[in-house]
Each structure stands twice: as structure tokens, then as C-alpha cells.
Design an enzyme around this catalytic site. Structure first.
Site, PDB file in Angstrom:
ATOM      1  N   ASP A 186       0.883  -1.192   0.112  1.00 32.75           N
ATOM      2  CA  ASP A 186      -0.040   0.011   0.021  1.00 32.75           C
ATOM      3  C   ASP A 186       0.884   1.380  -0.060  1.00 32.75           C
ATOM      4  OD1 ASP A 186      -1.969   1.868   0.504  1.00 32.75           O
ATOM      5  OD2 ASP A 186      -2.266   1.317   2.479  1.00 32.75           O
ATOM      6  N   LYS A 197       0.344   3.848  -2.561  1.00 32.67           N
ATOM      7  CA  LYS A 197      -0.381   4.887  -3.094  1.00 32.67           C
ATOM      8  C   LYS A 197       0.409   5.872  -3.948  1.00 32.67           C
ATOM      9  CE  LYS A 197      -3.813   5.155   0.744  1.00 32.67           C
ATOM     10  NZ  LYS A 197      -2.830   4.054   1.837  1.00 32.67           N
TER      11      LYS A 197
HETATM   12  O1  C5P Z   1      -6.028  -0.469  12.352  1.00 30.99           O
HETATM   13  P1  C5P Z   1      -7.213   0.069  11.405  1.00 30.99           P
HETATM   14  O2  C5P Z   1      -8.137  -1.313  11.037  1.00 30.99           O
HETATM   15  O3  C5P Z   1      -8.060   1.274  11.486  1.00 30.99           O
HETATM   16  O4  C5P Z   1      -6.176  -0.035  10.178  1.00 30.99           O
HETATM   17  C1  C5P Z   1      -7.078   0.320   8.868  1.00 30.99           C
HETATM   18  C2  C5P Z   1      -5.629   0.477   7.827  1.00 30.99           C
HETATM   19  O5  C5P Z   1      -6.317   0.710   6.473  1.00 30.99           O
HETATM   20  C3  C5P Z   1      -4.800   1.222   8.045  1.00 30.99           C
HETATM   21  O6  C5P Z   1      -3.562   0.809   7.404  1.00 30.99           O
HETATM   22  C4  C5P Z   1      -4.929   2.589   7.194  1.00 30.99           C
HETATM   23  O7  C5P Z   1      -3.922   3.382   6.941  1.00 30.99           O
HETATM   24  C5  C5P Z   1      -5.493   1.970   6.067  1.00 30.99           C
HETATM   25  N1  C5P Z   1      -6.652   2.878   5.377  1.00 30.99           N
HETATM   26  C6  C5P Z   1      -7.724   3.132   6.138  1.00 30.99           C
HETATM   27  N2  C5P Z   1      -8.658   4.229   5.348  1.00 30.99           N
HETATM   28  C7  C5P Z   1      -8.400   4.572   3.852  1.00 30.99           C
HETATM   29  C8  C5P Z   1      -7.457   3.981   3.462  1.00 30.99           C
HETATM   30  C9  C5P Z   1      -6.570   3.185   4.101  1.00 30.99           C
HETATM   31  O8  C5P Z   1      -8.138   3.067   7.277  1.00 30.99           O
HETATM   32  N3  C5P Z   1      -9.171   5.272   3.288  1.00 30.99           N
END
Ligand code: C5P
Length: 239
Positions: free
Chosen positions: A64, A66
Site C-alpha cells: 500500500d 499509493k
Molecule cells: O487499524 P485499522 O483497522 O484502522 O487499519 C486500517 C488500515 O487501512 C490502516 O493501514 C489505514 O492506513 C488503512 N486505510 C484506512 N482508510 C483508508 C485507506 C487506508 O483506514 N481510506
């Protein structure tokens, strides 16, 4: 584990700051090889070696990072990622169709295969107001997300990373086969942390998510293996 339980659609967000902490976490899964998401923090801290190591251990990897730059730079960077043998990677749809097409060219290996390529449409940390006033992008968030998703589809990408709450809109504009990968997932009885709009694994499935990305509900759980199993069962329950 349930018989025939699918294990390839729950992606664990490995938001660790070092290889040491990641490799302290992974033994919880024993012989299982869950899909892992490696983000900027770990990649910039440890370099590509961490990806090579995880791949050699048999873990599928969503890298990831981006990407967002001029088409030629993204094409060359994608070629490097493709040869790292990642299974999924991503870029910002805001980089334009030309950048996305260049990314696919760079990603495609000599034998014609390539990792799944996803676009980020609008980050979920961007509110509609910020998008309108600061980025000067007019319109409603769902319309902007579906337009960016359509741009990604037209450029040949496989899908988008989006909020589960946007998955339905993306499927409507881009078709059922266009992949949706959705973070922001929490168990009904657990803390939301800093996420604002969250859904449970089962609700994410109902809303049209093909993959869920789950971080802290698994990585910070007392028993990460059980938390992962619970995600799989709730997400794939009636499939
Ligand atoms: O710990 P958690 O479940 O919140 O982690 C979610 C993951 O998804 C993290 O790596 C975060 O950076 C990623 N993410 C997110 N929302 C987005 C894109 C990526 O929470 N829109």
C-alpha cells in the site's frame, strides 16, 4: 477453522514500525498465511527486503504505497514493485488516466501477468468540504468517488480502495466485477479507535466489499488468531 473457509479476502493491515515487531506478531498464525498489507511506514523503515522475506515465507502481500507522480516515474516504480512479486498494489486515481495506464504497463511482467492494481479515489480522511474548498473539486463525495473509480476502470485497473459505505456506489458505476477493498472495519463490540465511519465485517460484505482490510481489531487483539478467524467467519459467513 470452518471447513473450506476462504482465507484470501481478509487483509491484515500490518501497521508496525519495524520488522522486529512484525515478526513478533506473525507466529500467532502458525502455519496460516493470511493476506498482509504493508504500508509506507514499514516499507520505508525496512525497504524491499521485508517484502521479499514475507513472500518467501508464503504470505500474499498488498503493498500500500499509493503512488502518484508523472506517468514515466510511476511506470518505472511499478515495474520494480511487480518484480518484488507483490500480489496487490495501488496508486492515486488523481494522477490521471495517463498515469494509471503507464502504471499498468510498468506492472505487467514479461509473461503477461501482473499484481492486482487498485486506485485510491478520495482518501477517507478528506471531507467533502475540504475536497470542495481546498482541492477545488466541486460536487458530492459519492459522485466524485464513482467518477474517479470509473476513470480507474477505463484505464484498465482492477478496482479501488474505498470506504465500505462507498462500495455500493462503486459497484453501480463500474460493475460487479470491479474490485472493492475496504478498510474501516470493526467488530460490533470493539473500539473504533480513530476511524470515524466503520462497519462490521458482515455489513461490509452486504455493502459489496470484495476484500476487507483490518488492522487494530486483529493486531491489537489479545488473541490475534481468534480475531482474524472471527473476521473470516463474519465476512464469509453465508458465502
Ligand atoms: O487499524 P485499522 O483497522 O484502522 O487499519 C486500517 C488500515 O487501512 C490502516 O493501514 C489505514 O492506513 C488503512 N486505510 C484506512 N482508510 C483508508 C485507506 C487506508 O483506514 N481510506
Amino acid at each position: 477453522m470452518m471447513k473450506n473457509q476462504k482465507t484470501d479476502n481478509v487483509i491484515i493491515a500490518c501497521d508496525f514500525s519495524s520488522a522486529e515487531s512484525l515478526f513478533g506478531f506473525l507466529p500467532a498464525f502458525g502455519e496460516l498465511r493470511p493476506y498482509l498489507k504493508i504500508g509506507m511506514e514499514l516499507f520505508y523503515a525496512e525497504g524491499p527486503e521485508i517484502v521479499r522475506k514475507l513472500k518467501s515465507m508464503g504470505f500474499p502481500i498488498f503493498l500500500d504505497l499509493k503512488l502518484h507522480d508523472i506517468p514515466n516515474t510511476v511506470k518505472k516504480a511499478m515495474s520494480v514493485l511487480s518484480h518484488l512479486d507483490v500480489d496487490m498494489c495501488n496508486l492515486h486515481a488523481a494522477g490521471t488516466g495517463a498515469m494509471m495506464r503507464a502504471a499498468i504497463e510498468g506492472l505487467t511482467r514479461e509473461d503477461g501477468t501482473r499484481p492486482i492494481l487498485l486506485a485510491v479515489t478520495q482518501l477517507t480522511s478528506t471531507s467533502q468540504e475540504t475536497m470542495n474548498r481546498e482541492l477545488l473539486i466541486d460536487g458530492e463525495m459519492p459522485d466524485v468517488v464513482s467518477r474517479y473509480a470509473l476513470n480507474a476502470k477505463e484505464a484498465g485497473l482492477d478496482g479501488v480502495v474505498c470506504s465500505p459505505l462507498e462500495a455500493a456506489v462503486v459497484k453501480r458505476s463500474c460493475g460487479e466485477k470491479f474490485v472493492t477493498v475496504t478498510p474501516g472495519v470493526r467488530f460490533a463490540d470493539s473500539s473504533v479507535n480513530d476511524q470515524v465511519r466503520v462497519t462490521t465485517p458482515a455489513r461490509a460484505r452486504e455493502l459489496g466489499s470484495d476484500y476487507i482490510v483490518v488492522g487494530r481489531p486483529i493486531t491489537a487483539a489479545e488473541n490475534p488468531y481468534e480475531a482474524y478467524m472471527r473476521c473470516l467467519e463474519e465476512f464469509n459467513g453465508s458465502r
